[in-house]
Design an enzyme around this catalytic site. Structure first.
Site, mmCIF file in Angstrom:
data_model
loop_
_atom_site.group_PDB
_atom_site.id
_atom_site.type_symbol
_atom_site.label_atom_id
_atom_site.label_comp_id
_atom_site.label_asym_id
_atom_site.label_seq_id
_atom_site.Cartn_x
_atom_site.Cartn_y
_atom_site.Cartn_z
ATOM 1 N N CYS A 1 0.840 -1.194 0.000
ATOM 2 C CA CYS A 1 0.000 0.000 0.000
ATOM 3 C C CYS A 1 0.883 1.254 0.000
ATOM 4 O O CYS A 1 2.025 1.219 0.455
ATOM 5 C CB CYS A 1 -0.908 0.001 1.227
ATOM 6 S SG CYS A 1 -0.039 -0.269 2.781
ATOM 7 N N ARG B 1 6.438 1.024 2.145
ATOM 8 C CA ARG B 1 7.163 2.155 2.709
ATOM 9 C C ARG B 1 7.407 1.889 4.184
ATOM 10 O O ARG B 1 6.560 1.331 4.882
ATOM 11 C CB ARG B 1 6.376 3.459 2.539
ATOM 12 C CG ARG B 1 6.370 4.005 1.110
ATOM 13 C CD ARG B 1 7.745 4.517 0.709
ATOM 14 N NE ARG B 1 7.765 5.111 -0.625
ATOM 15 C CZ ARG B 1 8.087 4.432 -1.729
ATOM 16 N NH1 ARG B 1 8.387 3.147 -1.659
ATOM 17 N NH2 ARG B 1 8.109 5.046 -2.895
ATOM 18 N N GLU C 1 15.818 5.898 6.141
ATOM 19 C CA GLU C 1 16.736 5.273 5.182
ATOM 20 C C GLU C 1 17.780 6.292 4.736
ATOM 21 O O GLU C 1 17.412 7.432 4.418
ATOM 22 C CB GLU C 1 15.954 4.743 3.970
ATOM 23 C CG GLU C 1 14.982 3.643 4.338
ATOM 24 C CD GLU C 1 14.114 3.177 3.187
ATOM 25 O OE1 GLU C 1 13.490 2.120 3.314
ATOM 26 O OE2 GLU C 1 14.064 3.891 2.151
ATOM 27 N N HIS D 1 16.457 -1.815 0.828
ATOM 28 C CA HIS D 1 15.587 -1.230 -0.191
ATOM 29 C C HIS D 1 16.026 -1.658 -1.598
ATOM 30 O O HIS D 1 16.260 -0.833 -2.486
ATOM 31 C CB HIS D 1 15.581 0.298 -0.079
ATOM 32 C CG HIS D 1 14.294 0.915 -0.534
ATOM 33 N ND1 HIS D 1 13.675 1.933 0.128
ATOM 34 C CD2 HIS D 1 13.507 0.650 -1.623
ATOM 35 C CE1 HIS D 1 12.557 2.289 -0.507
ATOM 36 N NE2 HIS D 1 12.443 1.523 -1.576
#
Length: 316
Positions: free
Chosen positions: A206, A235, A264, A283
């Site tokens: 999402c 996220r 991050e 990531h």
């Protein structure tokens, strides 16, 4: 047109992506990385600004009056002040579904890692454990089949749909929880609490919004099975990291795989750093060569279409 690329290093850490497609569009300034203090200066008098994670807020747009277009090397656009860009007549376009296959692939890399324990068995073999065992087959670490397990997918955009399709191929029972009920969904659709309670694997796809920020909290985690695994490739802000760390350390849930964190690069003091059964990747789910090449091509197509008066992937 003058084009400022503010954080090219985020796409091109190993130098394998060519800048030629961008250079064909105008006078391009390639900047490896941009700090918040450098943003306005690095944009200068550019009319087109391209970035991945650089924040372009009201203050930056006020200082850089030539901006007509902001293009994102990303699907998410929470780093752009969309209402102010709209007010100023600045078009903002994201990169759409460039990473669908890659992120779905990494989601199942996590799931298969959990089920088949290949890393654990490789270590055991290299430590000589198989050599010492009297039987032909050595399996002290439990492994499990995906068929019949419940995969709960939170978010049913392009990535969520692809993850659901792959889960179905594996014979999993797929459940969807999504804000907008799709007309063409062939899977069970339910509220998030029910999806969490039923999940053997709970995976988040999402966007980060006011409603999804911190949605993975102590209350939600309390509804998970103690044998369930949580996956987040969306996220980092979706997860309250302290709550997830507590759930893992107390054995309230079995494991977690995370490709994104709230901060991050990862902060040394993240509460998830040394947590039991928590795998963190930096990531990388979007970072295959094929995906990054596709991303640059989409960004270039967006600029061409905007220049022609038919913008694509416009978010404002």
């Amino acid at each position: 047109m003058k084009i400022a690329v503010l954080d090219w290093y985020t796409l091109n850490i190993s130098g394998d992506i060519s800048t030629e497609p961008l250079e064909a569009l105008g006078e391009v300034k390639i900047i490896p990385m941009t700090t918040p203090e450098q943003t306005a200066e690095n944009i200068g008098d550019a009319e087109i600004v391209l970035c991945n994670k650089v924040v372009i807020d009201r203050e930056v747009m006020e200082k850089c009056g030539n901006i007509k277009y902001i293009g994102l090397f990303a699907t998410g656009y929470n780093n752009i002040d969309i209402p102010y860009a709209t007010e100023k007549g600045i078009t903002v376009c994201n990169a759409g579904s460039y990473s669908t296959d890659a992120v779905a692939q990494q989601t199942f890399a996590y799931i298969l890692d959990w089920c088949n324990r290949i890393r654990d068995y490789d270590i055991a073999v290299k430590n000589g454990e198989w050599e010492k065992f009297p039987s032909f087959s050595y399996f002290p670490i439990p492994i499990t089949e995906l068929a019949g397990k419940t995969l709960s997918v939170i978010g049913y955009g392009s990535i969520g749909r692809r993850v659901a399709e792959i889960g179905e191929v594996f014979g999993m029972n797929v459940i969807i929880s999504t804000r907008t009920i799709p007309a063409d969904c062939r899977y069970e659709i339910t509220d998030i609490t029910s999806a969490v309670e039923k999940a053997d694997f709970l995976t988040f796809h999402c966007p980060l919004t006011d409603k999804t920020k911190g949605i993975v909290n102590a209350e939600l985690l309390s509804h998970m099975k103690s044998t369930a695994v949580l996956i987040n490739t969306s996220r980092g802000g979706v997860v309250i990291e302290k709550d997830l760390a507590d759930a893992l350390n107390s054995n309230s849930i079995a494991g977690a795989y995370l490709d994104v964190l709230d901060k991050e690069p990862m902060s040394p003091d993240t509460p998830l750093k040394n947590v039991r059964n928590c795998v963190i990747t930096p990531h990388t789910s979007w970072a295959s060569f094929e995906t990054r090449s596709r991303l640059v091509n989409i960004v270039c197509d967006n600029i061409r279409n905007w220049s022609a008066g038919t913008p694509t992937n416009k978010v404002n």
